[in-house]
Write an enzyme that holds these catalytic residues in place. Structure first.
Site, PDB file in Angstrom:
ATOM      1  N   ASP A   7      27.413 -12.519  18.091  1.00  0.00           N
ATOM      2  CA  ASP A   7      27.779 -13.429  17.004  1.00  0.00           C
ATOM      3  C   ASP A   7      29.179 -13.028  16.534  1.00  0.00           C
ATOM      4  O   ASP A   7      29.841 -12.184  17.165  1.00  0.00           O
ATOM      5  CB  ASP A   7      26.727 -13.434  15.887  1.00  0.00           C
ATOM      6  CG  ASP A   7      26.752 -12.179  15.016  1.00  0.00           C
ATOM      7  OD1 ASP A   7      27.505 -11.231  15.341  1.00  0.00           O
ATOM      8  OD2 ASP A   7      26.022 -12.138  14.015  1.00  0.00           O
ATOM      9  N   CYS A  64      25.807  -7.898  17.500  1.00  0.00           N
ATOM     10  CA  CYS A  64      26.071  -8.573  16.223  1.00  0.00           C
ATOM     11  C   CYS A  64      26.678  -7.519  15.293  1.00  0.00           C
ATOM     12  O   CYS A  64      27.085  -6.447  15.758  1.00  0.00           O
ATOM     13  CB  CYS A  64      24.826  -9.251  15.659  1.00  0.00           C
ATOM     14  SG  CYS A  64      23.484  -8.160  15.154  1.00  0.00           S
ATOM     15  N   HIS A  97      13.012   5.921  29.894  1.00  0.00           N
ATOM     16  CA  HIS A  97      11.651   5.885  29.345  1.00  0.00           C
ATOM     17  C   HIS A  97      11.137   4.464  29.118  1.00  0.00           C
ATOM     18  O   HIS A  97       9.951   4.207  29.273  1.00  0.00           O
ATOM     19  CB  HIS A  97      11.591   6.608  27.987  1.00  0.00           C
ATOM     20  CG  HIS A  97      11.824   8.083  28.092  1.00  0.00           C
ATOM     21  ND1 HIS A  97      11.340   8.975  27.160  1.00  0.00           N
ATOM     22  CD2 HIS A  97      12.491   8.835  29.001  1.00  0.00           C
ATOM     23  CE1 HIS A  97      11.693  10.212  27.500  1.00  0.00           C
ATOM     24  NE2 HIS A  97      12.408  10.153  28.607  1.00  0.00           N
ATOM     25  N   HIS A 133       5.435   6.393  31.706  1.00  0.00           N
ATOM     26  CA  HIS A 133       6.335   5.414  31.098  1.00  0.00           C
ATOM     27  C   HIS A 133       5.956   3.999  31.524  1.00  0.00           C
ATOM     28  O   HIS A 133       5.996   3.076  30.712  1.00  0.00           O
ATOM     29  CB  HIS A 133       7.784   5.732  31.457  1.00  0.00           C
ATOM     30  CG  HIS A 133       8.255   7.018  30.864  1.00  0.00           C
ATOM     31  ND1 HIS A 133       8.090   7.316  29.529  1.00  0.00           N
ATOM     32  CD2 HIS A 133       8.867   8.100  31.420  1.00  0.00           C
ATOM     33  CE1 HIS A 133       8.585   8.517  29.288  1.00  0.00           C
ATOM     34  NE2 HIS A 133       9.059   9.027  30.414  1.00  0.00           N
TER      35      HIS A 133
HETATM   36  C1  RB5 Z   1      26.552 -11.400  10.156  1.00  0.00           C
HETATM   37  O1  RB5 Z   1      27.280 -11.288   8.979  1.00  0.00           O
HETATM   38  C2  RB5 Z   1      25.546 -10.270  10.253  1.00  0.00           C
HETATM   39  O2  RB5 Z   1      24.517 -10.455   9.356  1.00  0.00           O
HETATM   40  C3  RB5 Z   1      25.025 -10.156  11.668  1.00  0.00           C
HETATM   41  O3  RB5 Z   1      26.084  -9.974  12.539  1.00  0.00           O
HETATM   42  C4  RB5 Z   1      24.059  -9.018  11.941  1.00  0.00           C
HETATM   43  O4  RB5 Z   1      24.569  -7.815  11.464  1.00  0.00           O
HETATM   44  C5  RB5 Z   1      22.672  -9.243  11.550  1.00  0.00           C
HETATM   45  O5  RB5 Z   1      21.779  -8.444  11.847  1.00  0.00           O
END
Ligand code: RB5
Length: 145
Positions: A7, A64, A97, A133
């Protein structure tokens, strides 16, 4: 083939990961996002998760801001074992694992230098193939046993 998804919080680090994979001539498919504009991480987690489920990508890398939302989403998909890693020890254990098939990282958590070492560790470490595992991994998706 490695499936990539991020993201806006992971976008900048993902550009570094792509440059690194290019240098190493490791093929990847980039599922986005493609800019710093605000997006919803579940869309990218699901696209990469689907590619790994179907087998068009053998592994995935998701980024993210924290790596948390994108890994939570991926881990709700059958057959996906996403490991959120901020260190190489965890990345290695996730492969040995857990036979993790998706690496998740936080673009606001790890710097590029460390992140690229984590990527290398994750991609270069095979599953141990040890019975205990295998049994535990099987039991993740089979709560009845
Ligand atoms: C975006 O601001 C942020 O919430 C996202 O990148 C992430 O960290 C969510 O888990």
């Amino acid at each position: 083939m490695i499936g990539l998804g991020c993201d806006h919080g992971g976008y900048e680090l993902m550009q570094e990961v792509k440059k690194h994979l290019d240098k190493k001539e490791i093929p990847y498919r980039d599922f986005g996002c493609y800019s710093m504009g605000s997006v919803d991480y579940p869309d990218y987690a699901r696209q990469v998760g689907r590619a790994v489920q179907e087998g068009s990508c053998e592994k995935g890398i998701l980024i993210c801001g924290t790596g948390i939302g994108i890994s939570i989403t991926a881990n709700k998909m059958p057959g996906i074992r996403a490991a959120l890693c901020s260190d190489c020890f965890s990345a290695k254990a996730a492969r040995l694992h857990n036979d993790a098939n998706v690496l998740a990282m936080g673009g606001r958590v790890v710097g590029a230098g460390l992140a690229l070492k984590i990527v290398d560790t994750f991609l270069d470490t095979p599953f141990s193939e040890e019975e205990r595992h295998k049994r535990r991994i099987y039991r993740i998706e089979h709560p009845e046993i």
